[in-house]
Design a protein around this motif. Sequence first.
Motif, PDB file in Angstrom:
ATOM      1  N   GLU A   1       0.839  -1.196   0.000  1.00  0.00           N
ATOM      2  CA  GLU A   1       0.000   0.000   0.000  1.00  0.00           C
ATOM      3  C   GLU A   1       0.875   1.247   0.000  1.00  0.00           C
ATOM      4  N   LEU A   2       0.549   2.150  -0.903  1.00  0.00           N
ATOM      5  CA  LEU A   2       1.199   3.462  -0.936  1.00  0.00           C
ATOM      6  C   LEU A   2       0.146   4.472  -0.497  1.00  0.00           C
ATOM      7  N   THR A   3       0.330   5.025   0.668  1.00  0.00           N
ATOM      8  CA  THR A   3      -0.691   5.927   1.217  1.00  0.00           C
ATOM      9  C   THR A   3      -0.089   7.299   1.453  1.00  0.00           C
ATOM     10  N   GLY A   4      -0.974   8.225   1.717  1.00  0.00           N
ATOM     11  CA  GLY A   4      -0.520   9.580   2.005  1.00  0.00           C
ATOM     12  C   GLY A   4      -1.508  10.579   1.450  1.00  0.00           C
ATOM     13  N   PRO A   5      -1.404  11.820   1.890  1.00  0.00           N
ATOM     14  CA  PRO A   5      -2.325  12.834   1.382  1.00  0.00           C
ATOM     15  C   PRO A   5      -2.000  13.156  -0.069  1.00  0.00           C
ATOM     16  N   ILE A   6      -2.884  13.912  -0.684  1.00  0.00           N
ATOM     17  CA  ILE A   6      -2.666  14.291  -2.068  1.00  0.00           C
ATOM     18  C   ILE A   6      -1.470  15.235  -2.129  1.00  0.00           C
ATOM     19  N   SER A   7      -0.781  15.206  -3.273  1.00  0.00           N
ATOM     20  CA  SER A   7       0.432  16.013  -3.484  1.00  0.00           C
ATOM     21  C   SER A   7       1.554  15.636  -2.526  1.00  0.00           C
ATOM     22  N   SER A   8       1.629  14.352  -2.204  1.00  0.00           N
ATOM     23  CA  SER A   8       2.734  13.884  -1.368  1.00  0.00           C
ATOM     24  C   SER A   8       3.766  13.114  -2.183  1.00  0.00           C
ATOM     25  N   GLY A   9       3.481  12.851  -3.459  1.00  0.00           N
ATOM     26  CA  GLY A   9       4.455  12.174  -4.315  1.00  0.00           C
ATOM     27  C   GLY A   9       4.242  10.680  -4.445  1.00  0.00           C
ATOM     28  N   LYS A  10       3.121  10.153  -3.973  1.00  0.00           N
ATOM     29  CA  LYS A  10       2.967   8.699  -4.037  1.00  0.00           C
ATOM     30  C   LYS A  10       2.701   8.224  -5.467  1.00  0.00           C
ATOM     31  N   THR A  11       2.001   9.037  -6.263  1.00  0.00           N
ATOM     32  CA  THR A  11       1.811   8.641  -7.664  1.00  0.00           C
ATOM     33  C   THR A  11       3.137   8.698  -8.408  1.00  0.00           C
TER      34      THR A  11
ATOM     35  N   SER B   1       4.686  11.785   2.920  1.00  0.00           N
ATOM     36  CA  SER B   1       4.244  13.103   3.366  1.00  0.00           C
ATOM     37  C   SER B   1       5.122  14.140   2.679  1.00  0.00           C
ATOM     38  N   ARG B   2       4.482  15.219   2.294  1.00  0.00           N
ATOM     39  CA  ARG B   2       5.229  16.268   1.599  1.00  0.00           C
ATOM     40  C   ARG B   2       6.023  17.092   2.598  1.00  0.00           C
ATOM     41  N   GLN B   3       7.181  17.521   2.133  1.00  0.00           N
ATOM     42  CA  GLN B   3       8.045  18.280   3.015  1.00  0.00           C
ATOM     43  C   GLN B   3       8.142  19.740   2.586  1.00  0.00           C
ATOM     44  N   GLN B   4       8.677  19.957   1.428  1.00  0.00           N
ATOM     45  CA  GLN B   4       9.020  21.317   1.044  1.00  0.00           C
ATOM     46  C   GLN B   4       8.963  21.435  -0.459  1.00  0.00           C
ATOM     47  N   VAL B   5       8.401  22.530  -0.930  1.00  0.00           N
ATOM     48  CA  VAL B   5       8.465  22.827  -2.354  1.00  0.00           C
ATOM     49  C   VAL B   5       9.687  23.701  -2.588  1.00  0.00           C
ATOM     50  N   CYS B   6      10.482  23.324  -3.557  1.00  0.00           N
ATOM     51  CA  CYS B   6      11.670  24.107  -3.884  1.00  0.00           C
ATOM     52  C   CYS B   6      11.450  24.843  -5.189  1.00  0.00           C
ATOM     53  N   TRP B   7      12.110  25.977  -5.298  1.00  0.00           N
ATOM     54  CA  TRP B   7      11.917  26.852  -6.445  1.00  0.00           C
ATOM     55  C   TRP B   7      13.165  26.872  -7.305  1.00  0.00           C
ATOM     56  N   GLN B   8      12.959  27.152  -8.575  1.00  0.00           N
ATOM     57  CA  GLN B   8      14.056  27.224  -9.535  1.00  0.00           C
ATOM     58  C   GLN B   8      14.402  28.687  -9.772  1.00  0.00           C
TER      59      GLN B   8
ATOM     60  N   LEU C   1       9.598  18.848  -5.320  1.00  0.00           N
ATOM     61  CA  LEU C   1       8.837  18.676  -4.083  1.00  0.00           C
ATOM     62  C   LEU C   1       9.570  17.669  -3.214  1.00  0.00           C
ATOM     63  N   GLY C   2       9.898  18.076  -2.006  1.00  0.00           N
ATOM     64  CA  GLY C   2      10.540  17.145  -1.079  1.00  0.00           C
ATOM     65  C   GLY C   2       9.499  16.229  -0.457  1.00  0.00           C
ATOM     66  N   THR C   3       9.805  14.977  -0.336  1.00  0.00           N
ATOM     67  CA  THR C   3       8.860  13.985   0.174  1.00  0.00           C
ATOM     68  C   THR C   3       9.572  13.075   1.149  1.00  0.00           C
ATOM     69  N   GLU C   4       8.853  12.661   2.160  1.00  0.00           N
ATOM     70  CA  GLU C   4       9.414  11.690   3.087  1.00  0.00           C
ATOM     71  C   GLU C   4       8.576  10.431   3.057  1.00  0.00           C
TER      72      GLU C   4
ATOM     73  N   ALA D   1      13.987  10.257   2.750  1.00  0.00           N
ATOM     74  CA  ALA D   1      13.507  11.453   2.070  1.00  0.00           C
ATOM     75  C   ALA D   1      14.052  11.481   0.654  1.00  0.00           C
ATOM     76  N   PHE D   2      13.237  11.937  -0.257  1.00  0.00           N
ATOM     77  CA  PHE D   2      13.674  12.088  -1.644  1.00  0.00           C
ATOM     78  C   PHE D   2      12.911  13.255  -2.258  1.00  0.00           C
ATOM     79  N   CYS D   3      13.290  13.622  -3.460  1.00  0.00           N
ATOM     80  CA  CYS D   3      12.667  14.748  -4.147  1.00  0.00           C
ATOM     81  C   CYS D   3      12.002  14.286  -5.426  1.00  0.00           C
ATOM     82  N   CYS D   4      10.886  14.908  -5.757  1.00  0.00           N
ATOM     83  CA  CYS D   4      10.224  14.683  -7.039  1.00  0.00           C
ATOM     84  C   CYS D   4      10.305  15.993  -7.809  1.00  0.00           C
ATOM     85  N   ARG D   5      10.766  15.916  -9.051  1.00  0.00           N
ATOM     86  CA  ARG D   5      10.908  17.150  -9.818  1.00  0.00           C
ATOM     87  C   ARG D   5       9.616  17.438 -10.563  1.00  0.00           C
ATOM     88  N   PHE D   6       9.391  18.725 -10.801  1.00  0.00           N
ATOM     89  CA  PHE D   6       8.230  19.126 -11.584  1.00  0.00           C
ATOM     90  C   PHE D   6       8.505  18.919 -13.069  1.00  0.00           C
TER      91      PHE D   6
END
Lengths: 244, 409
Positions: free
Chosen positions: A58-68, A196-203, A222-225, A238-243
């Motif tokens: 199971e991959l769970t978590g709120p929306i915009s947490s990077g599970k997809t 769980s989402r951690q931090q949005v980073c900007w370019q 988007l930082g994700t844990e 923790a890892f990051c998902c790029r936009f």
Amino acid sequence: MGEERVNMSRAVLKTSALAARVFKGAALQKKDRGLLSTGIEILDSLLNGGFPRGQLTELTGPISSGKTALLFSAIARATQRGEAIAYVDAFNSFDPVSAAKAGIDLKRLLWVRCQSSLERALQAGDIVSRAGGFGVIALDLETAGPTGPAARSVGTISYHCWLRLQQAIEGTSTALLLLTPEAAAGSSSTLVVTLSRQQVCWQTSSGMVKHPVPGCRLFHSLGTELRIVRGKINGHAAFCCRFQ
Amino acid sequence: MPRFVAVFSKDLAPALALAQVHSPRVEAHPPDRVLLEISEREEPRIYSQILKTLKQPLRLAVASTRTAALLAVNQADPAIIVPCGKEREFLAPLPIQMLSLLGVPIKRELLITLGNWGVQTLGELAELPDKELVARLGPGILDLQKTARGEDCSLFQPFIPEISFEETQELDFTLFTLEPLNFILGSLLERIGDRLSETGQAAESVCLDLKLEDGSRYHRKLRLAYPIRDSKVIFSLLRLDLQSRPPTAGIVGLHLKVCPVPPRVFQHALFQPTVPNPEKLTRTLARLSALVGEDNLGSPVVLDTYRPDGYRLQPFAFEGKQETERAKAPSPFKALPLLVLRRFRPPVPARVQKTEIAAWTGPWRSSGEWWMESSWTRDEWDIEFKNGTICRFYWNPEDRKWFLEGIYD
């Protein structure tokens, strides 16, 4: 004399182009034969190789947490290995463009659109689980809305449905990945991870920053844990998902 | 020693039917000749039986070679027997032009040359010395000379009757439910499946045509993802299709037709990842199609367009490939995973409240196909809300409305 020949052969193999093609028999029993790589090195290290095959994860978590994003990364890795994928989409939210950008070979993916019906999604999941031959079955029960009906409906699915799915894939090399807002399969799932989402980073022109500054207009990542809630191992990473 | 019986008939069908009754080895020479091979011992019996059934305009000739029998049948009135070993003598007085009846191409220049030499008959051609003939007319003349002597230059080409993969059944009473129809379909498919197995073929598609009580017809064509020979698998696919689209009236007759193709050979490799079994996959796709509909099942194909959500679905047909060489396998760990957009279909009309917004990027203008009716123009925004949700919105300047396109996850 014989030993000299063996040593010479080894030296030749090391230096020649055959080195990449020749391997020892012991390598056939690689540790990841029973595991599906997530495609993210730090998570593979945490999970000792990846998601278990023949089991429900199971991959769970709120929306915009990077599970997809995590799901797509694992599917992309599986398509690179030449496996067939079944994607059961309960709420028709799968984006082929994102999937192609994530590295998924769409020719190997069977998309089943269930037209916002959880019952149909579970029946479709049952059918593909019993068909066999799929390397990964992704059961996407996450609604696209922030507070949609799925958050309430997934919890009302009876336990025997999950047990039936688990029994269908047990002993096979199919990894069943369930995407839900919260854990729902109970003891039928071998591994439950929550993101769980951690931090949005900007370019910016000078690189990535953690806070928006004047002039920067792009999301970078988007930082994700990921935390293991249930499984044989514990831990988090923790890892990051790029936009896009 | 075999003997050959040539039957001449203006209509080939009765000659073929007659030949197949008396011998399993039949060769057809359209438009008007049939050849059957019999044993010397059986010759008198078969000859007399054929003579009894012989009616005009059928003619009959018996010889020890196919060439002699086919040429002699022209002289038959209504029957002629060329004694064993006397084929050359029998054919000797016949003109050379008769060889064209066997489908042997004879150039006009060759006939003129032979005519200039005084060679008019098959016997004269047969008596010419081989080496000198080849030296003057080339090696191709040797086959012609052999034929003139009554010898066979080609192999026997047995006639293979066309096998039909169709079954028709008229019903004595009207069927209103699918269960009795399934029983009949199963038995018809079993017969067709046996024929497919006998001929080493498989079914590519199945056509079912039902005659209904109200005079209308119900037609369904199933295209199979893989050529299938097993009649039970085909039956289950047909049954699932009928269940999802049942006929609207009682059934009084049915016609079933299968399109045969060579079966596909699928070889697994030792180190290949698990792939779906083709027959199982076909059944699975049929069951999924019955559950969610044909239009909601398949492999997505991204279209070559900038239009948002540009894709189409194509039928899922999986062909496994061997795992790529280890040295060439791309490393999965170099790039960050991509944040995926989960779409709303159709996009949801929205109203954005600035108080809930934590951060935003945009607008990014997107437009296209301005020369067509399906043109679009929009301004896209990526918005992070205070609750952590990151969404993609767009503003449609034509409608002057906001829409929520999807959520990043």
